[in-house]
Write a protein that holds these residues in place. Structure first.
Motif, mmCIF file in Angstrom:
data_model
loop_
_atom_site.group_PDB
_atom_site.id
_atom_site.type_symbol
_atom_site.label_atom_id
_atom_site.label_comp_id
_atom_site.label_asym_id
_atom_site.label_seq_id
_atom_site.Cartn_x
_atom_site.Cartn_y
_atom_site.Cartn_z
ATOM 1 N N THR A 170 0.823 -1.208 0.000
ATOM 2 C CA THR A 170 0.000 0.000 0.000
ATOM 3 C C THR A 170 0.859 1.260 0.000
ATOM 4 O O THR A 170 0.503 2.251 -0.649
ATOM 5 N N ASP A 171 1.986 1.240 0.695
ATOM 6 C CA ASP A 171 2.870 2.410 0.697
ATOM 7 C C ASP A 171 3.400 2.676 -0.714
ATOM 8 O O ASP A 171 3.478 3.831 -1.148
ATOM 9 N N GLU A 174 0.557 4.083 -2.808
ATOM 10 C CA GLU A 174 0.352 5.491 -2.462
ATOM 11 C C GLU A 174 1.435 6.363 -3.074
ATOM 12 O O GLU A 174 1.163 7.462 -3.579
ATOM 13 N N GLU A 226 -8.083 2.517 3.614
ATOM 14 C CA GLU A 226 -6.808 2.410 2.898
ATOM 15 C C GLU A 226 -6.876 3.138 1.560
ATOM 16 O O GLU A 226 -5.922 3.811 1.151
ATOM 17 N N ARG A 229 -6.334 6.886 1.466
ATOM 18 C CA ARG A 229 -4.951 7.382 1.494
ATOM 19 C C ARG A 229 -4.494 7.854 0.120
ATOM 20 O O ARG A 229 -3.648 8.747 0.007
ATOM 21 N N GLN A 232 -5.047 11.742 -0.534
ATOM 22 C CA GLN A 232 -4.517 12.765 0.362
ATOM 23 C C GLN A 232 -4.073 13.986 -0.443
ATOM 24 O O GLN A 232 -3.377 13.865 -1.452
#
Length: 269
Positions: A170-171, A174, A226, A229, A232
């Motif tokens: 997920t990082d 993102e 999630e 994110r 953002q």
């Protein structure tokens, strides 16, 4: 492959492993898939019967969002990453029907999609379409190539439909979104869909496990929190991050059944 429609003189590789682009095409009623794709697609459907509804809702969401962007929002440039195989109402067809001068860049790294790219390039004489053979894991390379067609000093709609679910971390996912949107000017948009085990998708757990054992690329579901994110620093348009089947009242019936696929559109301030 059923009623193969490959470009003349181009023979695709024999497929032994199901691939998302072809299985999705099968679920949408297309004809660009192999027997292995149909077999996996049918088995997934037996485990999670509404998967075809998810595929159709995702495609309908694309049409709704692009019509809004080309019309009300006045967007004339589109970067569609994870294009998939051409079916009906592709991004350039929807956008250029509203605004013939629209410019569209498609991005995918599947050989079958590449073989059919010429169908994606058949846009209006007033507009422009291009195809980039690139991987979503390399957003800067995508941006560098896209500038041959798109002017990033002007607003661009970045379209990521059902693609971040193939980025396991997920990082990292993102970070990909941040890199793409950081390069876009104010007034640009992010259009995104993503599968979830929420919204009635709990029955998809075993189906996703089967997919990851028998097809490629592996898929990851995410929660609404999630997925939030990815937005953002952006202004998420009403009605927010919702089932893609229920996005934008006025475009869809108020009683449209939710599917286990989030969808949202957001504007860069």
């Amino acid at each position: 492959m059923s009623e193969r429609s490959d470009p003349p003189g181009e023979t695709p590789p024999v497929a032994h492993v199901a691939h998302n682009a072809r299985v999705w095409n099968y679920w949408l009623g297309g004809k660009d898939y192999y027997d292995v794709d149909q077999q996996v697609g049918d088995h997934i459907t037996s485990m999670f019967p509404i998967i075809r509804e998810v595929a159709r809702a995702d495609r309908t969401f694309l049409g709704h969002s692009v019509r809004f962007l080309a019309g009300e929002a006045g967007i004339r440039q589109y970067l569609d990453i994870g294009t998939g195989l051409p079916t009906v109402e592709n991004t350039h067809q929807v956008a250029q029907a509203v605004a013939p001068t629209s410019r569209i860049v498609y991005v995918d790294n599947d050989p079958t999609v590449l073989a059919h790219a010429r169908a994606l390039l058949a846009g209006t004489p007033e507009g422009e379409t291009d195809y980039i053979d690139a991987d979503a894991h390399q957003p800067q390379a995508i941006l560098d190539a896209a500038t041959d067609t798109l002017d990033l000093a002007e607003p661009v709609a970045v379209i990521l439909l059902g693609i971040l679910n193939f980025i396991d971390n997920t990082d990292e996912a993102e970070g990909i979104v941040k890199t793409l949107m950081a390069a876009m000017s104010s007034g640009s948009y992010l259009v995104l869909t993503h599968p979830t085990l929420e919204l009635g998708g709990a029955g998809n757990v075993e189906a996703m496990r089967f997919w990851n054992e028998n097809a490629t690329p592996p898929i990851t579901a995410r929660t609404g929190a999630e997925i939030a994110r990815f937005f953002q620093g952006l202004e998420v348009l009403e009605p927010g991050i919702v089932s893609c089947a229920q996005w934008r009242p006025g475009y869809v019936a108020a009683d449209e059944k939710a599917v286990a696929q989030f969808g949202a559109v957001a504007r860069k301030p």
